[in-house]
Scaffold this motif. Structure first.
Motif, PDB file in Angstrom:
ATOM      1  N   ILE A 131       0.892  -1.171  -0.040  1.00 47.42           N
ATOM      2  CA  ILE A 131       0.092   0.145   0.126  1.00 47.42           C
ATOM      3  C   ILE A 131       0.863   1.208   0.083  1.00 47.42           C
ATOM      4  O   ILE A 131       1.972   1.455   0.816  1.00 47.42           O
ATOM      5  N   GLN A 132       0.403   2.426  -0.681  1.00 45.35           N
ATOM      6  CA  GLN A 132       1.028   3.392  -0.607  1.00 45.35           C
ATOM      7  C   GLN A 132       0.602   4.456   0.093  1.00 45.35           C
ATOM      8  O   GLN A 132      -0.819   4.799   0.108  1.00 45.35           O
ATOM      9  N   ASN A 144      -3.373  -3.574 -17.571  1.00 43.09           N
ATOM     10  CA  ASN A 144      -3.960  -2.411 -16.270  1.00 43.09           C
ATOM     11  C   ASN A 144      -4.023  -3.371 -15.079  1.00 43.09           C
ATOM     12  O   ASN A 144      -4.380  -2.829 -13.963  1.00 43.09           O
ATOM     13  N   ASP A 145      -3.644  -4.807 -14.891  1.00 39.71           N
ATOM     14  CA  ASP A 145      -3.524  -5.250 -13.665  1.00 39.71           C
ATOM     15  C   ASP A 145      -2.288  -4.647 -12.763  1.00 39.71           C
ATOM     16  O   ASP A 145      -1.215  -4.490 -13.349  1.00 39.71           O
ATOM     17  N   TYR A 146      -2.323  -4.400 -11.650  1.00 39.02           N
ATOM     18  CA  TYR A 146      -1.382  -3.999 -10.690  1.00 39.02           C
ATOM     19  C   TYR A 146      -0.594  -5.226 -10.253  1.00 39.02           C
ATOM     20  O   TYR A 146      -1.322  -6.249  -9.839  1.00 39.02           O
ATOM     21  N   GLY A 147       0.709  -5.211 -10.357  1.00 43.34           N
ATOM     22  CA  GLY A 147       1.372  -6.283  -9.577  1.00 43.34           C
ATOM     23  C   GLY A 147       2.490  -5.844  -8.780  1.00 43.34           C
ATOM     24  O   GLY A 147       2.985  -4.402  -8.899  1.00 43.34           O
ATOM     25  N   SER A 152      12.492  -2.563  -5.414  1.00 45.85           N
ATOM     26  CA  SER A 152      11.453  -3.507  -5.837  1.00 45.85           C
ATOM     27  C   SER A 152      10.422  -2.522  -6.600  1.00 45.85           C
ATOM     28  O   SER A 152      10.733  -1.234  -6.675  1.00 45.85           O
ATOM     29  N   TYR A 153       9.573  -3.022  -7.249  1.00 45.70           N
ATOM     30  CA  TYR A 153       8.856  -2.377  -8.446  1.00 45.70           C
ATOM     31  C   TYR A 153       7.326  -2.726  -8.352  1.00 45.70           C
ATOM     32  O   TYR A 153       6.640  -3.913  -8.041  1.00 45.70           O
ATOM     33  N   ILE A 154       6.541  -1.626  -8.445  1.00 45.20           N
ATOM     34  CA  ILE A 154       4.970  -1.658  -8.331  1.00 45.20           C
ATOM     35  C   ILE A 154       4.862  -1.649  -9.923  1.00 45.20           C
ATOM     36  O   ILE A 154       5.226  -0.548 -10.667  1.00 45.20           O
ATOM     37  N   VAL A 155       4.260  -2.617 -10.395  1.00 41.73           N
ATOM     38  CA  VAL A 155       3.954  -2.618 -11.961  1.00 41.73           C
ATOM     39  C   VAL A 155       2.521  -2.676 -12.349  1.00 41.73           C
ATOM     40  O   VAL A 155       1.671  -2.907 -11.859  1.00 41.73           O
ATOM     41  N   LYS A 156       2.208  -2.370 -13.810  1.00 40.94           N
ATOM     42  CA  LYS A 156       1.067  -2.491 -14.568  1.00 40.94           C
ATOM     43  C   LYS A 156       1.353  -3.514 -15.612  1.00 40.94           C
ATOM     44  O   LYS A 156       2.100  -2.997 -16.511  1.00 40.94           O
ATOM     45  N   VAL A 161       5.076   1.486 -12.627  1.00 40.97           N
ATOM     46  CA  VAL A 161       4.381   2.392 -11.981  1.00 40.97           C
ATOM     47  C   VAL A 161       5.275   3.337 -10.807  1.00 40.97           C
ATOM     48  O   VAL A 161       5.042   4.308 -10.491  1.00 40.97           O
ATOM     49  N   ALA A 162       5.957   2.599  -9.944  1.00 41.73           N
ATOM     50  CA  ALA A 162       6.650   3.058  -8.826  1.00 41.73           C
ATOM     51  C   ALA A 162       7.849   2.031  -8.502  1.00 41.73           C
ATOM     52  O   ALA A 162       7.989   0.900  -8.643  1.00 41.73           O
ATOM     53  N   THR A 163       9.020   2.856  -8.329  1.00 39.14           N
ATOM     54  CA  THR A 163      10.230   2.177  -7.922  1.00 39.14           C
ATOM     55  C   THR A 163      10.484   2.284  -6.504  1.00 39.14           C
ATOM     56  O   THR A 163      10.672   3.625  -6.069  1.00 39.14           O
ATOM     57  N   LEU A 164      10.437   1.282  -5.632  1.00 36.23           N
ATOM     58  CA  LEU A 164      10.713   1.288  -4.320  1.00 36.23           C
ATOM     59  C   LEU A 164      12.187   1.124  -3.805  1.00 36.23           C
ATOM     60  O   LEU A 164      12.677  -0.054  -4.240  1.00 36.23           O
ATOM     61  N   LYS A 165      12.637   1.484  -2.481  1.00 39.17           N
ATOM     62  CA  LYS A 165      13.862   1.246  -1.730  1.00 39.17           C
ATOM     63  C   LYS A 165      13.407   1.059  -0.396  1.00 39.17           C
ATOM     64  O   LYS A 165      12.832   1.724   0.152  1.00 39.17           O
ATOM     65  N   GLN A 166      13.847  -0.224   0.230  1.00 35.79           N
ATOM     66  CA  GLN A 166      13.354  -0.401   1.519  1.00 35.79           C
ATOM     67  C   GLN A 166      14.133   0.248   2.463  1.00 35.79           C
ATOM     68  O   GLN A 166      15.455   0.405   2.138  1.00 35.79           O
ATOM     69  N   VAL A 167      13.743   0.811   3.625  1.00 34.88           N
ATOM     70  CA  VAL A 167      14.316   1.400   4.640  1.00 34.88           C
ATOM     71  C   VAL A 167      14.224   0.664   6.027  1.00 34.88           C
ATOM     72  O   VAL A 167      14.959   0.632   6.911  1.00 34.88           O
ATOM     73  N   VAL A 168      13.244  -0.248   6.017  1.00 34.99           N
ATOM     74  CA  VAL A 168      12.911  -1.383   7.312  1.00 34.99           C
ATOM     75  C   VAL A 168      12.711  -2.786   6.296  1.00 34.99           C
ATOM     76  O   VAL A 168      12.018  -2.659   5.433  1.00 34.99           O
TER      77      VAL A 168
END
Length: 393
Positions: free
Chosen positions: A83-84, A292-295, A305-309, A382-389
């Motif tokens: 979740i964002q 248009n599926d989110y994955g 990590s990546y949020i994709v469509k 859709v979004a590129t993520l980098k973990q901090v925890v």
């Protein structure tokens, strides 16, 4: 990247999105699956494909009138949830260690389970159908309830991430816990016994299957759908607890509404229509990527990590990879790397840094950037993520 066509048998091909030549063992495993007479058109291999049990992890198999339990695996419904959050990373400054400790105290990991089931768990409608599951799991009802809302071990994780716009994301990876494993094992055992009694010569005994219209098929399909629903709800329960922890630290406990929510399986089977025909599609380490599926495609605990469509690629049965994929086995990773390597590769991430998670060191996984480059015809980022925890099972 476009796929590479591999000729496995005279009847069935494999389309591979991996950027490497499959090993002899991987090729044989793909050939074994493709040789089964009910496999539809071709087998699709994702960029993170690697050895599994019976069938490759990172494979998508469509079948007509039959199901292969090993093509799904034992962690039925394993998948991702993310979740964002509607706030930026500054809300977390100086609070990351306490957030990690609170997650570890609130969400059981590894073999641990909840002391008792809470109200959200007890309200799940799926418990009404537990009595209809395989009679070999009837004694596990209490354990299944206590494990609802727990992470498990291995490569399962909970992460706080930041995207390229400085927005905070919450992400976790888990499945159907012990109950899903037990259901899968029992049905696989039944399949092997049926094949033995029929004198059927399978290319691999783990590829025993059930034929549509039989009692065994109906029982497996029922339990499969139940376990998939259990896994999805398990992630919902954990995410609700996780979200409340972060909100307490970031916004004083005030409930917030996520900007985007994604919850997707990557070990499962469903009926779908492909090439104009209704088939059973099993994804073992692969995510549905219809248009248009989110994955969610995670890297290792030190990588992006990546949020994709999805783009709805027909040749992949509208699928994409489920992660980076392992480069080294767990035992090989432990022999190859040291605790100092783990500390260096997880620099900047609030996480455990001990030998208990050395097999999850980032270098044990394939580079996620290459995996993503190999599937730009399957998904858009859709979004590129980098973990901090990062909390590991």
């Amino acid at each position: 990247m476009t796929y590479e066509q591999l000729e496995l048998t005279q009847q069935t091909r494999a389309l591979s999105w991996a950027n490497h030549t499959l090993s002899q063992a991987e090729t044989q495993m793909a050939r074994n699956v493709a040789s089964l007479p009910f496999v539809f058109k071709h087998v699709a291999l994702m960029p993170d494909v690697h050895l599994g049990k019976g069938a490759l992890v990172g494979s998508v198999v469509a079948t007509k009138d039959a199901l292969i339990p090993a093509a799904i695996g034992v962690d039925i419904g394993c998948g991702m949830c993310a979740i964002q959050m509607p706030f930026k990373s500054a809300k977390l400054d100086g609070k990351l260690k306490q957030i990690r400790q609170d997650i570890e105290s609130r969400i059981p990991v590894g073999f641990n389970e909840n002391n008792e089931a809470d109200k959200q768990v007890l309200n799940w409608q799926g418990w009404q159908d537990f009595k209809h599951l395989h009679n070999g799991v009837s004694h596990l009802a209490g354990k299944a309830m206590r494990q609802m809302g727990s992470l498990g071990g291995g490569n399962h994780f909970i992460e706080v991430c930041i995207d390229e716009t400085d927005s905070v994301w919450l992400m976790l990876h888990s499945g159907s816990r012990n109950i899903g494993n037990m259901l899968a094992q029992r049905h696989m055992s039944t399949g092997r016994e049926l094949a033995r009694m029929a004198g059927e010569r399978l290319p691999d005994r783990d590829l025993a299957y059930f034929v549509e219209g039989t009692e065994e098929f109906a029982a497996y399909w029922r339990d499969l759908q139940w376990a998939q629903a259990y896994a999805k709800y398990n992630r919902d329960v954990m995410m609700a607890r996780f979200k409340a922890i972060v909100e307490r630290h970031a916004v004083g406990g005030k409930p917030t509404k996520p900007v985007l929510s994604v919850n997707c399986h990557h070990n499962y089977a469903e009926k779908e229509v492909h090439y104009g025909e209704e088939v059973y599609v099993t994804r073992k380490g692969a995510v549905r990527a219809q248009e248009n599926d989110y994955g969610i495609i995670p890297g290792s605990m030190g990588a992006k990590s990546y949020i994709v469509k999805g783009k709805g690629c027909a040749e992949s049965y509208c699928s994409c990879s489920h992660g980076a994929g392992r480069r080294l086995s767990r035992s090989k990773a432990k022999k190859t790397y040291t605790l100092d390597d783990l500390v260096q590769q997880t620099e900047g991430v609030e996480c455990r840094k001990d030998e208990g998670i050395l097999d999850e060191i980032p270098a044990a996984y394939k580079p996620i950037e290459q995996v993503m480059a190999n599937q730009n015809d399957l998904v858009e980022v859709v979004a590129t993520l980098k973990q901090v925890v990062c909390v590991k099972g």
